[in-house]
Motif scaffolding. Structure first.
Motif, mmCIF file in Angstrom:
data_model
loop_
_atom_site.group_PDB
_atom_site.id
_atom_site.type_symbol
_atom_site.label_atom_id
_atom_site.label_comp_id
_atom_site.label_asym_id
_atom_site.label_seq_id
_atom_site.Cartn_x
_atom_site.Cartn_y
_atom_site.Cartn_z
ATOM 1 N N THR A 1 0.861 -1.185 0.000
ATOM 2 C CA THR A 1 0.000 0.000 0.000
ATOM 3 C C THR A 1 0.898 1.236 0.000
ATOM 4 O OG1 THR A 1 -1.867 1.070 1.106
ATOM 5 C CG2 THR A 1 -0.240 0.061 2.540
ATOM 6 N N ARG A 2 0.293 2.409 0.100
ATOM 7 C CA ARG A 2 1.082 3.641 0.139
ATOM 8 C C ARG A 2 0.684 4.470 1.346
ATOM 9 N NH1 ARG A 2 3.805 5.391 -4.533
ATOM 10 N NH2 ARG A 2 3.756 3.718 -6.058
ATOM 11 N N ILE A 3 1.675 5.073 1.973
ATOM 12 C CA ILE A 3 1.429 6.009 3.076
ATOM 13 C C ILE A 3 2.077 7.327 2.668
ATOM 14 C CG2 ILE A 3 1.933 6.555 5.512
ATOM 15 C CD1 ILE A 3 0.032 4.220 5.381
ATOM 16 N N LEU A 4 1.277 8.376 2.575
ATOM 17 C CA LEU A 4 1.728 9.684 2.077
ATOM 18 C C LEU A 4 2.466 9.528 0.740
ATOM 19 C CD1 LEU A 4 3.211 11.463 5.290
ATOM 20 C CD2 LEU A 4 0.876 11.585 4.432
ATOM 21 N N GLY A 5 2.065 8.552 -0.039
ATOM 22 C CA GLY A 5 2.679 8.350 -1.353
ATOM 23 C C GLY A 5 3.873 7.401 -1.340
ATOM 24 N N TYR A 6 4.371 7.011 -0.164
ATOM 25 C CA TYR A 6 5.531 6.109 -0.105
ATOM 26 C C TYR A 6 5.056 4.661 -0.078
ATOM 27 C CZ TYR A 6 7.872 10.417 0.979
ATOM 28 O OH TYR A 6 8.319 11.714 0.903
ATOM 29 N N PRO A 7 5.552 3.842 -1.014
ATOM 30 C CA PRO A 7 5.092 2.454 -1.046
ATOM 31 C C PRO A 7 5.645 1.653 0.127
ATOM 32 C CG PRO A 7 6.764 2.838 -2.751
ATOM 33 C CD PRO A 7 6.525 4.155 -2.069
ATOM 34 N N ILE A 8 4.799 0.832 0.736
ATOM 35 C CA ILE A 8 5.270 -0.104 1.769
ATOM 36 C C ILE A 8 4.726 -1.489 1.429
ATOM 37 C CG2 ILE A 8 5.637 1.580 3.615
ATOM 38 C CD1 ILE A 8 2.998 0.864 4.856
ATOM 39 N N SER A 9 5.438 -2.528 1.902
ATOM 40 C CA SER A 9 5.142 -3.888 1.436
ATOM 41 C C SER A 9 3.855 -4.464 2.019
ATOM 42 C CB SER A 9 6.317 -4.811 1.774
ATOM 43 O OG SER A 9 6.573 -4.750 3.160
ATOM 44 N N ALA A 10 3.429 -3.939 3.157
ATOM 45 C CA ALA A 10 2.192 -4.393 3.807
ATOM 46 C C ALA A 10 1.731 -3.257 4.709
ATOM 47 C CB ALA A 10 2.467 -5.651 4.639
ATOM 48 N N PRO A 11 0.471 -3.225 5.087
ATOM 49 C CA PRO A 11 0.014 -2.085 5.916
ATOM 50 C C PRO A 11 0.474 -2.193 7.364
ATOM 51 C CG PRO A 11 -1.814 -3.540 5.420
ATOM 52 C CD PRO A 11 -0.626 -4.108 4.706
ATOM 53 N N ILE A 12 1.771 -2.313 7.524
ATOM 54 C CA ILE A 12 2.378 -2.409 8.859
ATOM 55 C C ILE A 12 3.589 -1.478 8.875
ATOM 56 C CG2 ILE A 12 3.581 -3.928 10.493
ATOM 57 C CD1 ILE A 12 2.046 -6.296 9.165
ATOM 58 N N MET A 13 3.622 -0.574 9.841
ATOM 59 C CA MET A 13 4.764 0.341 9.973
ATOM 60 C C MET A 13 5.365 0.180 11.362
ATOM 61 S SD MET A 13 2.887 3.663 8.356
ATOM 62 C CE MET A 13 4.023 4.845 9.058
ATOM 63 N N ILE A 14 6.499 0.830 11.588
ATOM 64 C CA ILE A 14 7.113 0.758 12.917
ATOM 65 C C ILE A 14 6.717 2.001 13.717
ATOM 66 C CG2 ILE A 14 9.277 0.628 14.218
ATOM 67 C CD1 ILE A 14 10.414 -1.048 12.012
ATOM 68 N N ALA A 15 6.002 1.769 14.808
ATOM 69 C CA ALA A 15 5.535 2.869 15.660
ATOM 70 C C ALA A 15 6.728 3.463 16.408
ATOM 71 C CB ALA A 15 4.500 2.357 16.660
ATOM 72 N N PRO A 16 6.619 4.745 16.775
ATOM 73 C CA PRO A 16 7.729 5.352 17.522
ATOM 74 C C PRO A 16 7.759 4.827 18.952
ATOM 75 C CG PRO A 16 5.869 6.872 17.407
ATOM 76 C CD PRO A 16 5.505 5.683 16.572
ATOM 77 N N THR A 17 8.899 4.288 19.352
ATOM 78 C CA THR A 17 9.066 3.857 20.744
ATOM 79 C C THR A 17 10.408 4.378 21.241
ATOM 80 O OG1 THR A 17 9.871 1.710 19.932
ATOM 81 C CG2 THR A 17 7.585 1.800 20.643
ATOM 82 N N ALA A 18 10.395 4.817 22.488
ATOM 83 C CA ALA A 18 11.556 5.505 23.063
ATOM 84 C C ALA A 18 12.687 4.533 23.373
ATOM 85 C CB ALA A 18 11.112 6.212 24.348
ATOM 86 N N ASN A 19 13.909 5.036 23.392
ATOM 87 C CA ASN A 19 15.009 4.370 24.101
ATOM 88 C C ASN A 19 15.391 2.967 23.642
ATOM 89 O OD1 ASN A 19 15.918 6.119 26.205
ATOM 90 N ND2 ASN A 19 13.952 5.850 27.222
ATOM 91 N N HIS A 20 15.622 2.759 22.359
ATOM 92 C CA HIS A 20 15.931 1.390 21.907
ATOM 93 C C HIS A 20 17.255 0.865 22.466
ATOM 94 C CE1 HIS A 20 12.996 1.372 18.252
ATOM 95 N NE2 HIS A 20 12.450 1.839 19.345
ATOM 96 N N MET A 21 18.150 1.785 22.845
ATOM 97 C CA MET A 21 19.452 1.316 23.370
ATOM 98 C C MET A 21 19.343 0.678 24.749
ATOM 99 S SD MET A 21 22.569 3.729 22.372
ATOM 100 C CE MET A 21 23.181 3.882 20.728
ATOM 101 N N LEU A 22 18.224 0.854 25.417
ATOM 102 C CA LEU A 22 18.059 0.131 26.685
ATOM 103 C C LEU A 22 17.996 -1.377 26.415
ATOM 104 C CD1 LEU A 22 15.334 2.245 28.573
ATOM 105 C CD2 LEU A 22 17.816 2.467 28.680
ATOM 106 N N ALA A 23 17.648 -1.731 25.168
ATOM 107 C CA ALA A 23 17.519 -3.154 24.829
ATOM 108 C C ALA A 23 18.661 -3.672 23.964
ATOM 109 C CB ALA A 23 16.196 -3.396 24.100
ATOM 110 N N HIS A 24 19.312 -2.779 23.198
ATOM 111 C CA HIS A 24 20.355 -3.248 22.273
ATOM 112 C C HIS A 24 21.322 -2.110 21.961
ATOM 113 C CE1 HIS A 24 22.285 -4.898 18.698
ATOM 114 N NE2 HIS A 24 21.829 -6.071 19.094
#
Ligand SMILES: Cc1cc2nc3c(=O)[nH]c(=O)nc-3n(C[C@H](O)[C@H](O)[C@H](O)COP(=O)(O)O)c2cc1C
Ligand SMILES: CCCCC(=O)C(=O)O
Length: 276
Positions: free
Chosen positions: A63-86
């Motif tokens: 599908t497209r989001i704001l005109g940008y093609p994506i492979s499925a209607p799933i995006m990565i939501a914003p989540t804080a602090n990824h370095m706490l995990a990796h």
């Protein structure tokens, strides 16, 4: 990792791998965590009504989001602090987004800098923002995102105050200083009691934020603006009136106001194609 066959298994692995304070921060909801359970239960109540003898040899979920093609209607939501995990933090998440041909919304509270995420790969990126009382700091972040080729700004509107996250209060959760704000703003707060994340948010976030501020945001950026955290038809209509390019229907993973409906159950109410 090779043994994982169901995405739910990640949670148990994360629990074993992470310090309790960080696991609780990632997995917890606000107050009684009623909405946290509902977010999952409401999905479980939705059953498939399968139709058969349809040719499914070729499936295209793109599908497209704001005109940008994506492979499925799933995006990565914003989540804080990824370095706490990796240790690679958001640069690793961005690479995963690129590999899956989807869009990553990078959190305002990311551990890696805007520029580090931008130079790590060619994933399409949006920047999520909170608005600080120090508007100049927020404006600088937006400018940096524009310069680094981010494609949209996602304004999160459901955190006038941080949700009361009881595990973080008990653990005295501390979020380390975020590199994006180094030299600009202190994000690591260590109160003698309670949650350092909450103490930071009440010091930094502008609780006076309101619909008029969409104009302010518009005046400092040419990027499309999405509003994240809408749960009612009334507010969806207001967002349309304010002229934003998109909405993210969300209860913030039940981390903000408890006893809001599960996000999946309000999608129909908010459905823009039905807004008259
Ligand atoms: C650990 C964690 C951190 C999060 N940090 C942010 C954040 O920095 N900014 C934001 O807008 N939302 C944040 N969220 C909320 C997510 O973007 C998202 O709304 C939530 O996971 C639920 O998904 P949904 O909105 O698709 O229902 C966070 C969620 C989690 C679990
Ligand atoms: C101080 C904000 C923390 C990030 C956030 O939005 C969340 O943890 O849900």
């Amino acid at each position: 990792m090779d043994q994982i066959v169901n995405v739910n298994e990640f949670q148990e692995l994360a629990k074993r791998a992470l310090p309790k304070m960080y696991y609780d921060f990632y997995s917890g909801g606000a107050e009684d965590q009623h909405t946290l359970k509902e977010n999952v239960e409401a999905f479980r109540r939705i059953m498939f009504r399968p139709r058969v003898l349809v040719d499914v040899s070729k499936i295209d979920m793109s599908t497209r989001i704001l005109g940008y093609p994506i492979s499925a209607p799933i995006m990565i939501a914003p989540t804080a602090n990824h370095m706490l995990a990796h240790p690679e933090g958001e640069t690793a998440t961005a690479k995963a987004a690129a590999a899956c041909n989807t869009i990553m919304i990078v959190s305002y509270m990311a551990s890696c800098t805007i520029e580090e995420v931008a130079s790590s790969c060619n994933a399409v990126r949006f920047l999520q923002i909170y608005v600080y009382k120090r508007r100049d700091v927020t404006a600088q972040m937006v400018k940096r995102a524009e310069k680094a080729g981010f494609k949209a700004i996602v304004l999160t509107v459901d955190v006038p105050k941080l949700g009361r996250r009881e595990a973080d209060i008990k653990n005295k959760m501390i979020s380390p200083q975020l590199k994006n704000f180094e030299g600009l703003f202190e994000t690591e707060v260590r109160p003698s009691e309670g949650s350092g994340v909450e103490a930071f948010a009440s010091r930094a976030f502008d609780a006076s934020l309101n619909w008029k501020d969409i104009e302010w945001l518009r005046s400092i950026t040419k990027l499309p603006i999405l509003v994240k955290g809408i749960l009612t038809r009334e507010d969806a209509l207001k967002a349309v009136e304010a002229g934003v390019e998109g909405l993210v229907v969300s209860n913030h993973g039940a981390r903000q106001l408890d006893y809001t409906p599960a996000t999946i159950t309000v999608l129909e109410e908010v459905n823009l194609s039905k807004l008259a």
